[in-house]
Each structure stands twice: as structure tokens, then as C-alpha cells.
Write a protein that holds these residues in place. Structure first.
Motif, PDB file in Angstrom:
ATOM      1  N   TYR A 111       0.830  -1.200   0.000  1.00 30.23           N
ATOM      2  CA  TYR A 111       0.000   0.000   0.000  1.00 30.23           C
ATOM      3  C   TYR A 111       0.874   1.263   0.000  1.00 30.23           C
ATOM      4  N   THR A 112       1.950   1.239   0.779  1.00 32.62           N
ATOM      5  CA  THR A 112       2.853   2.389   0.817  1.00 32.62           C
ATOM      6  C   THR A 112       3.459   2.653  -0.557  1.00 32.62           C
ATOM      7  N   ALA A 113       3.919   1.588  -1.214  1.00 33.62           N
ATOM      8  CA  ALA A 113       4.485   1.752  -2.556  1.00 33.62           C
ATOM      9  C   ALA A 113       3.435   2.264  -3.534  1.00 33.62           C
ATOM     10  N   LYS A 114       2.201   1.770  -3.391  1.00 37.38           N
ATOM     11  CA  LYS A 114       1.134   2.224  -4.285  1.00 37.38           C
ATOM     12  C   LYS A 114       0.829   3.699  -4.074  1.00 37.38           C
ATOM     13  N   PHE A 115       0.732   4.124  -2.800  1.00 32.59           N
ATOM     14  CA  PHE A 115       0.437   5.526  -2.514  1.00 32.59           C
ATOM     15  C   PHE A 115       1.595   6.433  -2.924  1.00 32.59           C
ATOM     16  N   ARG A 139       2.966  10.484  -9.259  1.00 37.37           N
ATOM     17  CA  ARG A 139       2.202  10.844 -10.460  1.00 37.37           C
ATOM     18  C   ARG A 139       1.483  12.168 -10.275  1.00 37.37           C
ATOM     19  N   ALA A 140       0.902  12.379  -9.078  1.00 34.67           N
ATOM     20  CA  ALA A 140       0.206  13.648  -8.818  1.00 34.67           C
ATOM     21  C   ALA A 140       1.195  14.816  -8.830  1.00 34.67           C
ATOM     22  N   ARG A 141       2.394  14.594  -8.238  1.00 36.00           N
ATOM     23  CA  ARG A 141       3.410  15.647  -8.245  1.00 36.00           C
ATOM     24  C   ARG A 141       3.850  15.972  -9.673  1.00 36.00           C
ATOM     25  N   ALA A 142       4.031  14.926 -10.481  1.00 34.66           N
ATOM     26  CA  ALA A 142       4.421  15.144 -11.880  1.00 34.66           C
ATOM     27  C   ALA A 142       3.327  15.897 -12.634  1.00 34.66           C
ATOM     28  N   ASP A 143       2.060  15.545 -12.349  1.00 36.25           N
ATOM     29  CA  ASP A 143       0.955  16.257 -12.998  1.00 36.25           C
ATOM     30  C   ASP A 143       0.927  17.723 -12.585  1.00 36.25           C
ATOM     31  N   CYS A 144       1.182  17.974 -11.276  1.00 36.00           N
ATOM     32  CA  CYS A 144       1.201  19.363 -10.800  1.00 36.00           C
ATOM     33  C   CYS A 144       2.337  20.150 -11.448  1.00 36.00           C
TER      34      CYS A 144
END
Length: 205
Positions: A135-139, A145-150
Motif C-alpha cells: 500500500y505504501t508503494a502504491k500511494f 504521479r500527482a506531483r508530476a501532474d502538478c
């Protein structure tokens, strides 16, 4: 006599067709045969595997399985992993049935889960640890991905802002040039008007 001969000939002509249609029951007909039994057995059969009172998973039965001892351990691992929404490392897990001679018709089998190089009382803890890591690796991957999108959105915004600023500067320079031209034209007009007024005054004199 001729009537009897005709009757015997007719009986011989009917025998080949009846021998084909009246084949013995033990000879299987040509084509695929459903070994599952009735039509209701066409649906996949599942059995409930109980590891702890609160931890269980469903296992799809295979045609060759008759008793609990027939179930391969790899199939149990795959079914156990399918219970969780994230990938786990399960090659070190072992499953031991409490009743290996039990029939699969019972609907539920009880298994004891083990792990290589892990004490029995810490097996479930190791599974929870693996689950936490997954779960940690998934999050973390989702966060990256969210940081890259931002960053991508920020870069796009910066590009748009630069384009707007460049357009504003170009428009400002164009207006400054036009205002300067208008001022020069106005200065020339005022100078001509002053000279015309002087000439008019001289003509009056």
C-alpha cells in the motif's frame, strides 16, 4: 413361400439401420462431452478457504480435485493474493489443510498458513507487513504521479503566463510607438499653426 421370402428380405434391409441407432449405452457419442454433470454445474464452483475466523478467500475448484489433498499450493497462493487489491510477495507462504482427506463438497476448508523463516505466531503479522509495504508503494507511486501532474500543469501555466506577458509587452510597445507618433504629429501641427498665425499678423500689419 414368396411372401415369406419377401418378409425375410425386408427384415435384412432393416437390420443395418437399427444396428446404428441402437448402439450400446457404454459407447460415448462423438463430440465434446460435459463432464461437469448437470447443466447447473456449468458455472464455476467455488469453495471457501478459511485461514482465520476473520480471514478467508474463495478458491475456484478444478475438475481433477476430489479432496482437499488434491489442491495445489500454487492455486491456494494465487487465490489468496486475489483477495487483496494490491500485489503481495507470496512465494514464501505455505498452506496446510487441517483435514486433507475432507471432500470438497463440504463447501469450506480450514487451512493453516505458514511462511518460510517466520515463526507460526508471526505469519499473519508478516502478511500485514507485506500488505503495508504494498500500500505504501502504491500511494507513493500515486503521489509521484500527482506531483508530476502538478509540475506539468505549473509548467503549462508558466508557459501561458510568459506568452501573455510577451503579448502585453508587445501591445504596450505598439501603443507607446503610436502615442509617440501622435505627439510628434501634434507638435508639428502646433508649430505650423503658430507660424501661420505669425504670417497672418504680419499681413495685417
Amino acid at each position: 413361400i414368396s411372401a415369406k421370402m419377401q418378409h425375410a428380405t425386408a427384415e435384412r434391409e432393416r437390420r443395418p439401420s437399427s444396428s446404428v441407432n441402437d448402439a450400446p449405452a457404454h459407447i460415448a457419442p462423438a463430440g465434446p462431452v460435459n463432464t461437469g454433470g448437470t447443466a447447473g454445474d456449468a458455472e464455476p464452483r467455488l469453495i471457501n478457504v478459511l485461514v482465520t475466523p476473520k480471514l478467508s478467500f474463495a478458491l475456484r475448484l478444478q475438475p481433477g480435485w476430489k479432496r482437499a489433498s488434491d489442491i495445489e499450493e500454487d492455486a491456494l497462493r494465487l487465490a489468496f493474493l486475489a483477495r487483496f487489491p494490491v500485489k503481495l510477495r507470496a512465494e514464501h507462504l505455505t498452506f496446510r489443510c487441517a483435514t486433507p482427506a475432507a471432500s470438497l463438497e463440504t463447501g469450506t476448508l480450514v487451512y493453516r498458513i505458514g511462511a518460510a523463516d517466520v515463526s507460526e505466531d508471526r505469519v499473519l503479522l508478516s502478511v500485514l507487513s507485506e500488505l503495508d509495504k504494498s500500500y505504501t508503494a502504491k500511494f507513493e507511486a500515486a503521489l509521484e504521479r500527482a506531483r508530476a501532474d502538478c509540475l506539468s500543469a505549473s509548467n503549462c501555466f508558466q508557459v501561458v503566463a510568459d506568452e501573455v506577458r510577451t503579448a502585453q509587452e508587445a501591445t504596450s510597445r505598439r501603443w507607446e510607438s503610436e502615442v509617440r507618433s501622435l505627439k510628434e504629429t501634434q507638435g508639428k501641427s502646433q508649430k505650423r499653426l503658430f507660424l501661420l498665425e505669425q504670417e497672418r499678423d504680419q499681413l495685417r500689419d
